[in-house]
Design an enzyme around this catalytic site. Structure first.
Site, PDB file in Angstrom:
ATOM      1  N   GLY A 157     -37.015 -14.358  -2.095  1.00 27.92           N
ATOM      2  CA  GLY A 157     -38.091 -15.360  -2.079  1.00 27.92           C
ATOM      3  C   GLY A 157     -39.398 -14.791  -1.542  1.00 27.92           C
ATOM      4  O   GLY A 157     -39.520 -13.582  -1.285  1.00 27.92           O
ATOM      5  N   TYR A 158     -40.359 -15.683  -1.391  1.00 26.08           N
ATOM      6  CA  TYR A 158     -41.729 -15.282  -1.014  1.00 26.08           C
ATOM      7  C   TYR A 158     -41.751 -14.544   0.338  1.00 26.08           C
ATOM      8  O   TYR A 158     -42.148 -13.373   0.412  1.00 26.08           O
ATOM      9  CB  TYR A 158     -42.597 -16.549  -0.989  1.00 26.08           C
ATOM     10  CG  TYR A 158     -43.990 -16.382  -0.442  1.00 26.08           C
ATOM     11  CD1 TYR A 158     -44.811 -15.317  -0.838  1.00 26.08           C
ATOM     12  CD2 TYR A 158     -44.517 -17.320   0.449  1.00 26.08           C
ATOM     13  CE1 TYR A 158     -46.110 -15.194  -0.350  1.00 26.08           C
ATOM     14  CE2 TYR A 158     -45.811 -17.217   0.933  1.00 26.08           C
ATOM     15  CZ  TYR A 158     -46.597 -16.143   0.540  1.00 26.08           C
ATOM     16  OH  TYR A 158     -47.874 -16.029   1.030  1.00 26.08           O
ATOM     17  N   ASN A 181     -34.798 -20.286  -6.431  1.00 32.34           N
ATOM     18  CA  ASN A 181     -36.266 -20.389  -6.433  1.00 32.34           C
ATOM     19  C   ASN A 181     -36.924 -19.006  -6.419  1.00 32.34           C
ATOM     20  O   ASN A 181     -37.981 -18.819  -5.826  1.00 32.34           O
ATOM     21  CB  ASN A 181     -36.743 -21.215  -5.224  1.00 32.34           C
ATOM     22  CG  ASN A 181     -38.166 -21.695  -5.395  1.00 32.34           C
ATOM     23  OD1 ASN A 181     -38.581 -22.070  -6.505  1.00 32.34           O
ATOM     24  ND2 ASN A 181     -38.949 -21.680  -4.330  1.00 32.34           N
ATOM     25  N   SER A 199     -40.276 -23.998  11.117  1.00 32.65           N
ATOM     26  CA  SER A 199     -41.593 -24.381  10.610  1.00 32.65           C
ATOM     27  C   SER A 199     -42.333 -25.197  11.656  1.00 32.65           C
ATOM     28  O   SER A 199     -41.708 -25.912  12.454  1.00 32.65           O
ATOM     29  CB  SER A 199     -41.384 -25.233   9.352  1.00 32.65           C
ATOM     30  OG  SER A 199     -42.569 -25.897   9.011  1.00 32.65           O
ATOM     31  N   THR A 234     -43.582 -27.757  11.048  1.00 29.43           N
ATOM     32  CA  THR A 234     -43.275 -29.150  10.720  1.00 29.43           C
ATOM     33  C   THR A 234     -42.391 -29.797  11.805  1.00 29.43           C
ATOM     34  O   THR A 234     -42.391 -31.016  11.952  1.00 29.43           O
ATOM     35  CB  THR A 234     -42.620 -29.245   9.319  1.00 29.43           C
ATOM     36  OG1 THR A 234     -42.616 -30.600   8.905  1.00 29.43           O
ATOM     37  CG2 THR A 234     -41.206 -28.718   9.282  1.00 29.43           C
ATOM     38  N   TYR A 252     -36.968 -32.686   4.802  1.00 27.41           N
ATOM     39  CA  TYR A 252     -37.132 -31.227   4.950  1.00 27.41           C
ATOM     40  C   TYR A 252     -37.311 -30.891   6.436  1.00 27.41           C
ATOM     41  O   TYR A 252     -36.600 -30.040   6.984  1.00 27.41           O
ATOM     42  CB  TYR A 252     -38.338 -30.741   4.141  1.00 27.41           C
ATOM     43  CG  TYR A 252     -38.771 -29.336   4.514  1.00 27.41           C
ATOM     44  CD1 TYR A 252     -37.982 -28.237   4.199  1.00 27.41           C
ATOM     45  CD2 TYR A 252     -39.976 -29.104   5.207  1.00 27.41           C
ATOM     46  CE1 TYR A 252     -38.376 -26.946   4.560  1.00 27.41           C
ATOM     47  CE2 TYR A 252     -40.375 -27.826   5.558  1.00 27.41           C
ATOM     48  CZ  TYR A 252     -39.563 -26.753   5.239  1.00 27.41           C
ATOM     49  OH  TYR A 252     -39.950 -25.482   5.600  1.00 27.41           O
ATOM     50  N   LYS A 301     -34.810 -28.815   9.283  1.00 23.16           N
ATOM     51  CA  LYS A 301     -35.196 -27.689  10.159  1.00 23.16           C
ATOM     52  C   LYS A 301     -34.884 -28.021  11.623  1.00 23.16           C
ATOM     53  O   LYS A 301     -34.405 -27.179  12.384  1.00 23.16           O
ATOM     54  CB  LYS A 301     -36.694 -27.380  10.014  1.00 23.16           C
ATOM     55  CG  LYS A 301     -37.071 -26.812   8.678  1.00 23.16           C
ATOM     56  CD  LYS A 301     -36.574 -25.375   8.504  1.00 23.16           C
ATOM     57  CE  LYS A 301     -36.853 -24.824   7.127  1.00 23.16           C
ATOM     58  NZ  LYS A 301     -36.187 -23.564   6.836  1.00 23.16           N
ATOM     59  N   TYR A 333     -43.067 -21.070  11.606  1.00 25.70           N
ATOM     60  CA  TYR A 333     -44.198 -20.580  10.819  1.00 25.70           C
ATOM     61  C   TYR A 333     -45.251 -21.679  10.689  1.00 25.70           C
ATOM     62  O   TYR A 333     -44.919 -22.829  10.441  1.00 25.70           O
ATOM     63  CB  TYR A 333     -43.800 -20.229   9.378  1.00 25.70           C
ATOM     64  CG  TYR A 333     -42.604 -19.346   9.170  1.00 25.70           C
ATOM     65  CD1 TYR A 333     -42.140 -18.449  10.132  1.00 25.70           C
ATOM     66  CD2 TYR A 333     -41.944 -19.395   7.939  1.00 25.70           C
ATOM     67  CE1 TYR A 333     -41.044 -17.629   9.871  1.00 25.70           C
ATOM     68  CE2 TYR A 333     -40.851 -18.577   7.681  1.00 25.70           C
ATOM     69  CZ  TYR A 333     -40.406 -17.703   8.654  1.00 25.70           C
ATOM     70  OH  TYR A 333     -39.321 -16.913   8.384  1.00 25.70           O
ATOM     71  N   ASN A 362     -47.587 -27.202  -4.862  1.00 23.35           N
ATOM     72  CA  ASN A 362     -47.771 -28.276  -3.878  1.00 23.35           C
ATOM     73  C   ASN A 362     -48.764 -27.845  -2.806  1.00 23.35           C
ATOM     74  O   ASN A 362     -49.445 -28.662  -2.212  1.00 23.35           O
ATOM     75  CB  ASN A 362     -46.451 -28.566  -3.132  1.00 23.35           C
ATOM     76  CG  ASN A 362     -45.398 -29.115  -4.057  1.00 23.35           C
ATOM     77  OD1 ASN A 362     -45.658 -30.077  -4.780  1.00 23.35           O
ATOM     78  ND2 ASN A 362     -44.209 -28.511  -4.050  1.00 23.35           N
TER      79      ASN A 362
END
Ligand code: NAD
Ligand code: UD1
Length: 337
Positions: A10-11, A35, A124, A126, A148, A152, A176, A197
């Site tokens: 992934g990224y 993904n 995150s 978040t 989501y 986490k 992050y 998004n």
């Protein structure tokens, strides 16, 4: 030292693979490609000059993880694998708990069975929910506003229990902020499927002429120019944060939460201007209503990462935009060729 990267194609995983290899780690990638694409493996080999072992598998496949940990004599795991789209998590909460929470339980079972007890987890910002004060430090109360974020938070709490149960565990939850940018080669970067998004990939596609204009979600926030402010961090700085966390865990046990951010906030209009400068292209935009669930401003206090991990972000906003644009251009060329 041998490190398994779940979600490694992934990224963030792919950029971290480059940094870890260049820091002398042996790296093994594990991903179900839900993904990402295995085409990244060739790019990684091009950047690092060596092939990287890859196992196609799901983190919920505990047996495959156990055999992978043993076969590659893994010493530590960096756990990126998971789903990450906030809106989708509201529509499909079961998928999010299955991939993220159940996936982590499976990984922990495998690690326990293989006696591998060093783990770096992709958390995150978040988990701070609606900021009660800024900048956000690790003592800020945690909460979740969507499935989501809740996944986490559940994982962070599970990991805290695991670390408390056995002093052999060393676990770092890296929170992050907003990762953007790409490897300086332009060979790897963030390549979201469909309509992006997140802000940066969207702006890049507008600059490249692939989308007509950007919708700016609200210009009436209590910020300097009224648009949302975030702590954008270069993905290569973030990747280096993982190398720093592994070095930290080689000498430390227990559970640790650490912010990975720059401490600086930029607005949506700042980001548009910076991409225009890097690309030499105009980025048309229109102001629209606020996006549900967005906060006015969110940025890190990165002090703990400096003190505990001896890490800080060094790349500038211009570096972030220039590398994003380079990757965007190389994607376009590879589609045309
Ligand atoms: P990404 O989607 O590019 O990478 C995640 C990888 O995990 C993908 O390659 C995907 O195929 C794989 N994967 C998903 N479910 C899997 C499963 N069940 N088994 C095996 N592989 C699986 O996302 P990313 O941006 O690289 O994010 C990596 C991690 O960092 C995620 O856990 C994400 O929640 C977290 N994170 C990302 C951001 C961000 O803005 N990118 C911000 C904060 C936290
Ligand atoms: C989003 C996620 C967050 C996740 C983070 C990872 C939401 C609500 N939050 O955060 O959980 O950890 O990504 O990077 O999805 N914007 C526009 N127009 C756009 C897109 C974004 O104006 O087309 C604005 C947003 O309102 C925000 C800023 O740009 O002010 C950044 O948005 P985004 O990139 O989606 O990140 P976050 O909302 O911070």
């Amino acid at each position: 030292m041998n490190v398994l990267l779940t979600g490694g194609t992934g990224y963030i995983g792919s950029h971290t693979a480059v940094v870890l290899l260049q820091s002398g780690y042996r790296v093994v990638l594990y991903d179900n490609l839900s993904n990402s694409s295995d085409a990244v493996l060739e790019k990684l080999a091009q950047i690092t000059g060596q092939p990287i072992p890859f196992i196609k598998g799901d983190v919920r496949d505990t047996e495959l993880l156990i055999s992978t940990l043993a076969a590659h004599r893994i010493d530590a795991v960096v756990h990126f694998a998971g789903l990450k789209a906030v809106g989708e998590s509201v529509e499909k909460p079961v998928d999010y708990y299955a991939n993220n929470v159940q996936g982590t339980i499976s990984l922990l079972q495998a690690m326990q069975s293989a006696q591998v007890k060093t783990l770096v987890f992709s958390s995150s910002a978040t988990v701070y929910g609606e900021p009660q004060f800024l900048p956000l430090d690790e003592s800020h109360p945690t909460s979740a506003t969507n499935p989501y974020g809740r996944s986490k938070l559940h994982i962070e709490e599970m990991l805290k229990d695991v670390a408390a149960s056995d002093p052999a565990w060393g676990i770092a939850c890296l929170r992050y902020f907003n990762p953007v940018g790409a490897h300086e080669s332009g060979l790897i970067g963030e390549n979201p499927n469909g309509v992006p998004n997140n802000l940066m990939p969207y702006i890049a596609q507008v600059a490249a002429g692939q989308r007509a204009e950007l919708s700016v979600f609200g210009a009436d926030y209590p910020t300097a120019d009224g648009t949302g402010v975030r702590d954008y961090i270069h993905v290569m700085d973030l990747a280096q944060g993982h190398a720093a966390a592994l070095a930290f865990l080689s000498a430390t046990i227990g559970w640790h939460a650490v912010n990975l951010g720059t401490g600086k906030g930029y607005s949506v209009l700042d980001m548009i201007q910076a991409v225009e400068k890097a690309s030499g292209q105009r980025v048309p935009y229109k102001i629209v209503a606020r996006r549900a669930g967005d906060v006015a401003a969110c940025y890190a206090d990165p002090k703990k990462a400096g003190e505990a991990l001896n890490w800080r972000a060094t790349r500038t906003l211009d570096d972030m935009c220039a590398s994003t644009w380079r990757f965007q251009q190389s994607q376009r060329l590879s589609v045309m060729s």
